[in-house]
Structures are given as structure tokens and as C-alpha cells.
Write a protein that holds these residues in place. Structure first.
Motif, mmCIF file in Angstrom:
data_model
loop_
_atom_site.group_PDB
_atom_site.id
_atom_site.type_symbol
_atom_site.label_atom_id
_atom_site.label_comp_id
_atom_site.label_asym_id
_atom_site.label_seq_id
_atom_site.Cartn_x
_atom_site.Cartn_y
_atom_site.Cartn_z
ATOM 1 N N TRP A 1 -44.955 -65.553 62.260
ATOM 2 C CA TRP A 1 -44.364 -65.994 60.998
ATOM 3 C C TRP A 1 -43.225 -66.982 61.258
ATOM 4 C CZ3 TRP A 1 -39.770 -65.435 58.120
ATOM 5 C CH2 TRP A 1 -39.899 -65.735 56.764
ATOM 6 N N ILE A 2 -42.398 -66.700 62.261
ATOM 7 C CA ILE A 2 -41.299 -67.599 62.607
ATOM 8 C C ILE A 2 -41.842 -68.939 63.091
ATOM 9 C CG2 ILE A 2 -39.423 -67.955 64.267
ATOM 10 C CD1 ILE A 2 -38.897 -64.893 64.037
ATOM 11 N N ALA A 3 -42.914 -68.917 63.876
ATOM 12 C CA ALA A 3 -43.533 -70.162 64.341
ATOM 13 C C ALA A 3 -44.035 -70.986 63.168
ATOM 14 C CB ALA A 3 -44.663 -69.856 65.314
ATOM 15 N N SER A 4 -44.582 -70.340 62.151
ATOM 16 C CA SER A 4 -45.076 -71.072 60.978
ATOM 17 C C SER A 4 -43.943 -71.669 60.146
ATOM 18 C CB SER A 4 -45.931 -70.153 60.100
ATOM 19 O OG SER A 4 -45.123 -69.223 59.395
ATOM 20 N N LYS A 5 -42.718 -71.162 60.330
ATOM 21 C CA LYS A 5 -41.543 -71.655 59.595
ATOM 22 C C LYS A 5 -40.715 -72.638 60.413
ATOM 23 C CE LYS A 5 -42.276 -69.135 55.983
ATOM 24 N NZ LYS A 5 -42.677 -69.740 54.724
ATOM 25 N N GLY A 6 -41.177 -73.019 61.625
ATOM 26 C CA GLY A 6 -40.475 -74.028 62.393
ATOM 27 C C GLY A 6 -39.738 -73.530 63.628
ATOM 28 N N ASN A 7 -39.931 -72.290 64.017
ATOM 29 C CA ASN A 7 -39.325 -71.710 65.224
ATOM 30 C C ASN A 7 -37.799 -71.750 65.238
ATOM 31 O OD1 ASN A 7 -41.514 -70.676 66.631
ATOM 32 N ND2 ASN A 7 -42.020 -72.639 67.531
ATOM 33 N N GLN A 8 -37.177 -71.622 64.092
ATOM 34 C CA GLN A 8 -35.717 -71.541 64.008
ATOM 35 C C GLN A 8 -35.343 -70.369 63.099
ATOM 36 O OE1 GLN A 8 -34.713 -75.420 62.513
ATOM 37 N NE2 GLN A 8 -34.321 -76.184 64.575
ATOM 38 N N VAL A 9 -34.373 -69.552 63.567
ATOM 39 C CA VAL A 9 -33.933 -68.384 62.804
ATOM 40 C C VAL A 9 -32.415 -68.331 62.832
ATOM 41 C CG1 VAL A 9 -33.981 -65.859 62.662
ATOM 42 C CG2 VAL A 9 -36.013 -67.090 63.410
ATOM 43 N N THR A 10 -31.828 -68.089 61.666
ATOM 44 C CA THR A 10 -30.388 -67.889 61.549
ATOM 45 C C THR A 10 -30.126 -66.405 61.324
ATOM 46 O OG1 THR A 10 -30.067 -70.080 60.614
ATOM 47 C CG2 THR A 10 -28.322 -68.469 60.226
ATOM 48 N N ILE A 11 -29.261 -65.830 62.159
ATOM 49 C CA ILE A 11 -28.872 -64.427 62.007
ATOM 50 C C ILE A 11 -27.399 -64.406 61.662
ATOM 51 C CG2 ILE A 11 -28.623 -62.202 63.167
ATOM 52 C CD1 ILE A 11 -31.034 -63.022 64.906
ATOM 53 N N LYS A 12 -27.089 -63.860 60.497
ATOM 54 C CA LYS A 12 -25.696 -63.843 60.064
ATOM 55 C C LYS A 12 -25.331 -62.506 59.442
ATOM 56 C CE LYS A 12 -26.585 -66.187 55.666
ATOM 57 N NZ LYS A 12 -26.221 -67.348 54.858
ATOM 58 N N ILE A 13 -24.050 -62.348 59.197
ATOM 59 C CA ILE A 13 -23.537 -61.115 58.612
ATOM 60 C C ILE A 13 -23.337 -61.331 57.118
ATOM 61 C CG2 ILE A 13 -21.609 -59.495 58.594
ATOM 62 C CD1 ILE A 13 -21.169 -60.202 61.551
ATOM 63 N N LEU A 14 -23.886 -60.425 56.338
ATOM 64 C CA LEU A 14 -23.723 -60.465 54.890
ATOM 65 C C LEU A 14 -22.708 -59.399 54.501
ATOM 66 C CD1 LEU A 14 -24.718 -61.506 52.102
ATOM 67 C CD2 LEU A 14 -26.404 -59.679 52.172
ATOM 68 N N ASP A 15 -21.630 -59.818 53.869
ATOM 69 C CA ASP A 15 -20.604 -58.888 53.389
ATOM 70 C C ASP A 15 -20.879 -58.558 51.933
ATOM 71 O OD1 ASP A 15 -18.903 -58.402 55.534
ATOM 72 O OD2 ASP A 15 -17.839 -60.284 55.237
ATOM 73 N N VAL A 16 -21.057 -57.283 51.645
ATOM 74 C CA VAL A 16 -21.242 -56.828 50.278
ATOM 75 C C VAL A 16 -19.990 -56.061 49.894
ATOM 76 C CG1 VAL A 16 -22.668 -55.446 48.724
ATOM 77 C CG2 VAL A 16 -23.729 -56.672 50.623
ATOM 78 N N LYS A 17 -19.267 -56.585 48.939
ATOM 79 C CA LYS A 17 -18.018 -55.963 48.521
ATOM 80 C C LYS A 17 -18.227 -55.240 47.198
ATOM 81 C CE LYS A 17 -15.424 -59.462 50.861
ATOM 82 N NZ LYS A 17 -14.619 -59.094 51.896
ATOM 83 N N ALA A 18 -17.559 -54.119 47.071
ATOM 84 C CA ALA A 18 -17.656 -53.327 45.847
ATOM 85 C C ALA A 18 -16.248 -53.109 45.303
ATOM 86 C CB ALA A 18 -18.333 -51.999 46.132
ATOM 87 N N CYS A 19 -16.164 -52.884 44.013
ATOM 88 C CA CYS A 19 -14.847 -52.703 43.412
ATOM 89 C C CYS A 19 -14.277 -51.304 43.677
ATOM 90 C CB CYS A 19 -14.912 -52.971 41.916
ATOM 91 S SG CYS A 19 -15.927 -51.791 41.025
ATOM 92 N N CYS A 20 -15.131 -50.314 43.767
ATOM 93 C CA CYS A 20 -14.663 -48.924 43.853
ATOM 94 C C CYS A 20 -14.998 -48.232 45.173
ATOM 95 C CB CYS A 20 -15.282 -48.112 42.718
ATOM 96 S SG CYS A 20 -14.924 -48.813 41.115
ATOM 97 N N ALA A 21 -15.662 -48.906 46.068
ATOM 98 C CA ALA A 21 -16.067 -48.289 47.338
ATOM 99 C C ALA A 21 -15.835 -49.296 48.461
ATOM 100 C CB ALA A 21 -17.529 -47.898 47.276
ATOM 101 N N PRO A 22 -15.804 -48.832 49.679
ATOM 102 C CA PRO A 22 -15.633 -49.773 50.788
ATOM 103 C C PRO A 22 -16.820 -50.721 50.892
ATOM 104 C CG PRO A 22 -15.889 -47.510 51.588
ATOM 105 C CD PRO A 22 -15.878 -47.453 50.110
ATOM 106 N N GLY A 23 -16.548 -51.922 51.371
ATOM 107 C CA GLY A 23 -17.600 -52.916 51.523
ATOM 108 C C GLY A 23 -18.561 -52.554 52.643
#
Length: 91
Positions: free
Chosen positions: A12-34
Motif C-alpha cells: 500500500w505504501i509503495a502504491s502511494k509513492g514510498n513515503q510515510v510521515t510519522i508524527k505525534i497527534l496531541d488530543v487535548k480535552a477540557c476536563c481530562a488530561p490530553g
């Protein structure tokens, strides 16, 4: 850093151009820890200054600098045929 992928992910990655970005997604909440979650997206990031490049199995990985380099990343493919996406987990 060790990156492990199954055959379906590699194809699947080869069909998309052999490039992958791996990053951190921060999900913040108002009443609980992110929550921080790793995500993998096909393609190259817009700005490269926050990423380190790693080439493995003819695939270019752009990994966010905040991801620890001594971790093993396991990439798997999931989803319906038209809505496939990559999942990343740390081992």
C-alpha cells in the motif's frame, strides 16, 4: 530505530509513492488530561525541519523528532478497501 511492516502495508505504501510521515497527534480535552498518539500518513511532510529521515526497505520515513529513537515502530494497514489507513504502535 527499527520499523516493522507487514506485506500489505509495504504494498500500500509503495502504491502511494514510498513515503510515510510519522508524527505525534496531541488530543487535548477540557476536563481530562490530553492524549498523545502516533499517526502515519502517506507522503512527505510540508516542512522537514521537525522530522528526521530514515530509509528502510526502499521507503522514505519522515519521523517527528519527538519520537524516541530507541523505540520499535510497528506499522499495519487497516480499513475498508477504499478507506485504508496506516496504524502505528510502539513496541
Amino acid at each position: 530505530m527499527i520499523i516493522e511492516m507487514d506485506n500489505a502495508s509495504k504494498q500500500w505504501i509503495a502504491s502511494k509513492g514510498n513515503q510515510v510521515t510519522i508524527k505525534i497527534l496531541d488530543v487535548k480535552a477540557c476536563c481530562a488530561p490530553g492524549v498523545q498518539e502516533l499517526i502515519a500518513l502517506p507522503g512527505k511532510p510540508k516542512t522537514l525541519n521537525q522530522y528526521q529521515q530514515l530509509i528502510s526497505n526502499q521507503t522514505e520515513f519522515y519521523i517527528h523528532k519527538n519520537v524516541r529513537s530507541n523505540d520499535k515502530l510497528v506499522i499495519t494497514l487497516s480499513g475498508l478497501p477504499l478507506l485504508k489507513s496506516l496504524s502505528v504502535r510502539i513496541q
